[in-house]
Motif scaffolding. Structure first.
Motif, PDB file in Angstrom:
ATOM      1  N   GLU A 138       5.215   1.467  -4.636  1.00 52.97           N
ATOM      2  CA  GLU A 138       4.006   2.327  -3.852  1.00 52.97           C
ATOM      3  C   GLU A 138       4.185   1.357  -2.447  1.00 52.97           C
ATOM      4  O   GLU A 138       4.398   0.154  -2.205  1.00 52.97           O
ATOM      5  CB  GLU A 138       2.800   1.831  -4.358  1.00 52.97           C
ATOM      6  N   VAL A 139       3.990   2.364  -1.215  1.00 53.42           N
ATOM      7  CA  VAL A 139       4.082   1.666   0.121  1.00 53.42           C
ATOM      8  C   VAL A 139       2.859   1.449   0.442  1.00 53.42           C
ATOM      9  O   VAL A 139       1.675   2.247   0.222  1.00 53.42           O
ATOM     10  CB  VAL A 139       4.688   2.487   1.117  1.00 53.42           C
ATOM     11  N   PRO A 140       2.302   0.316   0.919  1.00 57.12           N
ATOM     12  CA  PRO A 140       0.895  -0.099   1.105  1.00 57.12           C
ATOM     13  C   PRO A 140       0.456   1.032   2.396  1.00 57.12           C
ATOM     14  O   PRO A 140       1.045   1.220   3.238  1.00 57.12           O
ATOM     15  CB  PRO A 140       1.016  -1.466   1.725  1.00 57.12           C
ATOM     16  N   GLY A 141      -0.637   1.386   1.982  1.00 60.96           N
ATOM     17  CA  GLY A 141      -1.299   2.577   2.754  1.00 60.96           C
ATOM     18  C   GLY A 141      -0.463   3.948   2.886  1.00 60.96           C
ATOM     19  O   GLY A 141      -0.913   4.919   3.739  1.00 60.96           O
ATOM     20  N   GLU A 142       0.296   4.079   1.749  1.00 62.70           N
ATOM     21  CA  GLU A 142       0.746   5.585   1.794  1.00 62.70           C
ATOM     22  C   GLU A 142      -0.029   6.592   1.471  1.00 62.70           C
ATOM     23  O   GLU A 142      -1.354   6.213   0.826  1.00 62.70           O
ATOM     24  CB  GLU A 142       1.852   5.483   0.688  1.00 62.70           C
ATOM     25  N   TYR A 143      -0.095   7.779   1.883  1.00 62.04           N
ATOM     26  CA  TYR A 143      -0.865   8.959   1.449  1.00 62.04           C
ATOM     27  C   TYR A 143      -0.534   9.326  -0.015  1.00 62.04           C
ATOM     28  O   TYR A 143       0.804   8.742  -0.413  1.00 62.04           O
ATOM     29  CB  TYR A 143      -0.475  10.165   2.194  1.00 62.04           C
ATOM     30  N   CYS A 144      -1.372   9.861  -0.877  1.00 60.25           N
ATOM     31  CA  CYS A 144      -1.222  10.011  -2.257  1.00 60.25           C
ATOM     32  C   CYS A 144      -0.447   8.808  -2.841  1.00 60.25           C
ATOM     33  O   CYS A 144       0.675   9.028  -3.563  1.00 60.25           O
ATOM     34  CB  CYS A 144      -0.558  11.387  -2.559  1.00 60.25           C
ATOM     35  N   PRO A 145      -1.045   7.786  -2.902  1.00 62.55           N
ATOM     36  CA  PRO A 145      -0.528   6.506  -3.408  1.00 62.55           C
ATOM     37  C   PRO A 145       0.038   6.734  -4.772  1.00 62.55           C
ATOM     38  O   PRO A 145      -0.953   7.120  -5.659  1.00 62.55           O
ATOM     39  CB  PRO A 145      -1.433   5.447  -3.228  1.00 62.55           C
ATOM     40  N   GLY A 146       1.078   6.063  -5.316  1.00 65.57           N
ATOM     41  CA  GLY A 146       1.831   6.167  -6.445  1.00 65.57           C
ATOM     42  C   GLY A 146       2.534   4.751  -6.899  1.00 65.57           C
ATOM     43  O   GLY A 146       3.365   4.480  -5.973  1.00 65.57           O
ATOM     44  N   GLU A 147       2.345   4.239  -7.989  1.00 68.10           N
ATOM     45  CA  GLU A 147       3.250   3.205  -8.570  1.00 68.10           C
ATOM     46  C   GLU A 147       4.584   3.286  -8.380  1.00 68.10           C
ATOM     47  O   GLU A 147       5.393   2.503  -8.114  1.00 68.10           O
ATOM     48  CB  GLU A 147       2.710   2.522  -9.750  1.00 68.10           C
ATOM     49  N   TYR A 148       4.962   4.704  -8.615  1.00 64.16           N
ATOM     50  CA  TYR A 148       6.487   5.039  -8.872  1.00 64.16           C
ATOM     51  C   TYR A 148       6.779   6.047  -7.647  1.00 64.16           C
ATOM     52  O   TYR A 148       7.829   6.871  -7.735  1.00 64.16           O
ATOM     53  CB  TYR A 148       6.718   5.534 -10.137  1.00 64.16           C
ATOM     54  N   SER A 149       6.374   5.937  -6.598  1.00 63.20           N
ATOM     55  CA  SER A 149       6.634   6.707  -5.336  1.00 63.20           C
ATOM     56  C   SER A 149       8.331   6.267  -5.102  1.00 63.20           C
ATOM     57  O   SER A 149       8.420   5.113  -5.384  1.00 63.20           O
ATOM     58  CB  SER A 149       5.868   6.399  -4.154  1.00 63.20           C
TER      59      SER A 149
END
Length: 246
Positions: A138-149
């Motif tokens: 996950e990228v801090p502050g990302e849209y639609c956050p997800g641990e496995y982005s």
């Protein structure tokens, strides 16, 4: 490379032509999932370049600003839809590649987390093969956050989200759906900025980017070819054919 998701040895390959019906595109994935679950269709890999879509999560639809967010999406030319899978609002368009991987399973819930991890690594590998510095997390502050982005970097620039993933399970089968953002990130950032503002959700616009922003010259066609090559190393393919949108 081994079959990282420990599933089918062969997948029917469905290459959908462009359509202008965002709702039908989204619904078709669920229809395929149900067909696979009852044995009416073999394990399937479906690829398509989507119509401009703003896919809201179920939680988004319950927020006071949802109607305003949907209207903002429409103004930007993105069809607002509420998906059945979890997560927050995500935008995609023809500069993206949607990958729906569908397999039967006696207990589809079993292995859900492992699939997130395995497919995250798989897609990071595909993007690395076309010249990106791609990693899972996950990228801090990302849209639609997800641990496995899956995110990417270029030099000292901030990380940008490149692949968002979601799962849907029914009795007898699972669907792992991934959106790879490859081209034309400007309209995606613009619509997400207005949608997240209307929903009252905080995020960092710098996290919304595309593969071509980090590796100029990368196109959807290039990524699709690399994806099929990576899949071909671990599974066999059935006939390539469209899935006949309703």
């Amino acid at each position: 490379m081994s079959n990282t998701w420990q599933g089918a040895a062969e997948l029917a390959l469905a290459l959908d032509p462009p359509s202008h019906d965002a709702a039908a595109e989204l619904a078709r994935g669920i229809a395929l999932l149900r067909e696979v679950a009852v044995g009416a269709r073999p394990p399937t890999l479906r690829l398509y370049r989507p119509s401009p879509t703003l896919a809201f999560g179920q939680r988004d639809a319950r927020l006071p600003g949802f109607a305003e967010a949907a209207a903002a999406s429409t103004r930007h030319g993105f069809v607002p839809l509420v998906r059945r899978a979890g997560g927050r609002a995500a935008a995609y368009h023809r500069g993206c590649l949607v990958v729906d991987h569908i397999e039967p399973a006696p207990d589809a819930v079993l292995g859900t987390r492992a699939r997130f991890a395995a497919f995250g690594d798989f897609f990071a590998g595909v993007l690395s093969d076309v010249g990106l510095d791609a990693r899972v997390g996950e990228v801090p502050g990302e849209y639609c956050p997800g641990e496995y982005s899956v995110h990417g970097r270029s030099g000292g620039t901030p990380a940008v989200k490149l692949v968002g993933t979601a799962q849907r399970v029914v009795a007898g089968a699972w669907l792992f759906s991934s959106v790879i953002v490859v081209e034309d990130s400007v309209p995606l950032r613009a619509v997400l900025a207005d949608v997240y503002s209307a929903l009252g959700l905080e995020w960092q616009p710098s996290t919304a980017g595309a593969a071509e922003d980090l590796a100029p010259g990368v196109t959807v066609a290039v990524v699709e070819a690399a994806l099929l090559k990576a899949y071909g190393a671990v599974v066999g393919f059935g006939e390539a054919r469209p899935t006949n949108l309703p």
